[in-house]
Motif scaffolding. Structure first.
Motif, PDB file in Angstrom:
ATOM      1  N   GLY A 168       0.842  -1.194   0.005  1.00  0.00           N
ATOM      2  CA  GLY A 168      -0.258   0.004   0.032  1.00  0.00           C
ATOM      3  C   GLY A 168       0.831   1.358  -0.009  1.00  0.00           C
ATOM      4  O   GLY A 168       0.342   2.492  -0.307  1.00  0.00           O
ATOM      5  N   SER A 169       1.804   1.314   0.285  1.00  0.00           N
ATOM      6  CA  SER A 169       2.869   2.266   0.182  1.00  0.00           C
ATOM      7  C   SER A 169       3.790   2.212  -1.119  1.00  0.00           C
ATOM      8  O   SER A 169       3.929   1.627  -1.964  1.00  0.00           O
ATOM      9  N   SER A 170       4.483   3.634  -1.281  1.00  0.00           N
ATOM     10  CA  SER A 170       5.158   3.960  -2.398  1.00  0.00           C
ATOM     11  C   SER A 170       6.465   4.481  -2.221  1.00  0.00           C
ATOM     12  O   SER A 170       6.751   4.697  -1.030  1.00  0.00           O
ATOM     13  N   ALA A 171       7.213   4.688  -3.244  1.00  0.00           N
ATOM     14  CA  ALA A 171       8.547   5.283  -3.077  1.00  0.00           C
ATOM     15  C   ALA A 171       9.123   5.942  -4.337  1.00  0.00           C
ATOM     16  O   ALA A 171       8.594   5.598  -5.406  1.00  0.00           O
ATOM     17  N   VAL A 172      10.014   6.737  -4.093  1.00  0.00           N
ATOM     18  CA  VAL A 172      10.804   7.341  -5.077  1.00  0.00           C
ATOM     19  C   VAL A 172      12.238   7.167  -5.016  1.00  0.00           C
ATOM     20  O   VAL A 172      12.977   7.326  -3.804  1.00  0.00           O
ATOM     21  N   ALA A 173      13.110   6.904  -6.058  1.00  0.00           N
ATOM     22  CA  ALA A 173      14.222   6.733  -5.962  1.00  0.00           C
ATOM     23  C   ALA A 173      15.124   7.277  -7.116  1.00  0.00           C
ATOM     24  O   ALA A 173      14.422   7.147  -8.355  1.00  0.00           O
TER      25      ALA A 173
END
Length: 200
Positions: A168-173
């Motif tokens: 359910g979570s997101s990330a930016v890399a």
């Protein structure tokens, strides 16, 4: 029929799954740009022998190698595997979505769609079973990845930073640095990833 370009990406590849689209595209784009195999090898940092085998359709290039070749040709990986287009709207049928990585336990990375290079955006769907991992040596500067976990937990490592991304979570890399995705949990991991590579 699915274009399974890459099975067991880094080692133990089964060349029966090499996509004819990759060998045809690399040769066609290289010739259109009037590049010798030696020059493409120099620009991409990929051995001439590997390029020869790719163009013959008898090698099974990893995602990392496809990225290097695409960048050297000013293309996107989507251009090379024929899931990019430039019209107002373009359908990529399910049967035409290539599998570009297959893990040892059956996980997959599918390139759902992408824009033409060199500035490009790609949409990926990843499934990883417990214990599977994928490592990348890093992309060109100004490459960004947006990830959203639909099931399980993603362990994302970028350079020395490790990030746990739960369901359910997101990330930016920023992925110019070496990075990896891993499923260290007990259930299958499914995540969607958008990649943007900006050269201009």
């Amino acid at each position: 029929m699915k274009n399974k370009v890459n099975k067991m990406t880094e080692v133990g590849a089964d060349i029966d799954f090499v996509s004819a689209a990759v060998s045809t595209s690399v040769k066609t784009y290289r010739q259109q740009q009037k590049l010798s195999l030696d020059e493409l090898s120099r620009r991409a940092g990929v051995s001439k022998g590997m390029l020869v085998e790719i163009e013959k359709g008898s090698a099974n290039p990893s995602i990392a190698i496809l990225c290097k070749i695409a960048a050297a040709l000013g293309l996107s990986v989507a251009d090379i595997v024929n899931v990019s287009a430039d019209p107002l709207a373009h359908l990529v049928a399910e049967a035409d979505i290539p599998v570009l990585w297959q893990g040892e336990k059956g996980g997959t990375a599918r390139l759902l769609a992408g824009t033409q290079g060199p500035d490009m955006i790609e949409l990926w769907h990843w499934q990883m079973f417990p214990g599977e991992a994928f490592e990348s040596p890093g992309h060109p500067q100004r490459t960004y990845e947006l990830l959203h976990v639909e099931q399980g937990e993603l362990t994302l490592k970028v350079d020395e930073q490790v990030l746990a991304v739960p369901c359910g979570s997101s990330a930016v890399a920023k992925t110019a640095a070496p990075h990896s995705y891993a499923n260290l949990g007990a259930q299958p991991l499914i995540f969607t990833m958008a990649v943007a590579e900006i050269h201009s």
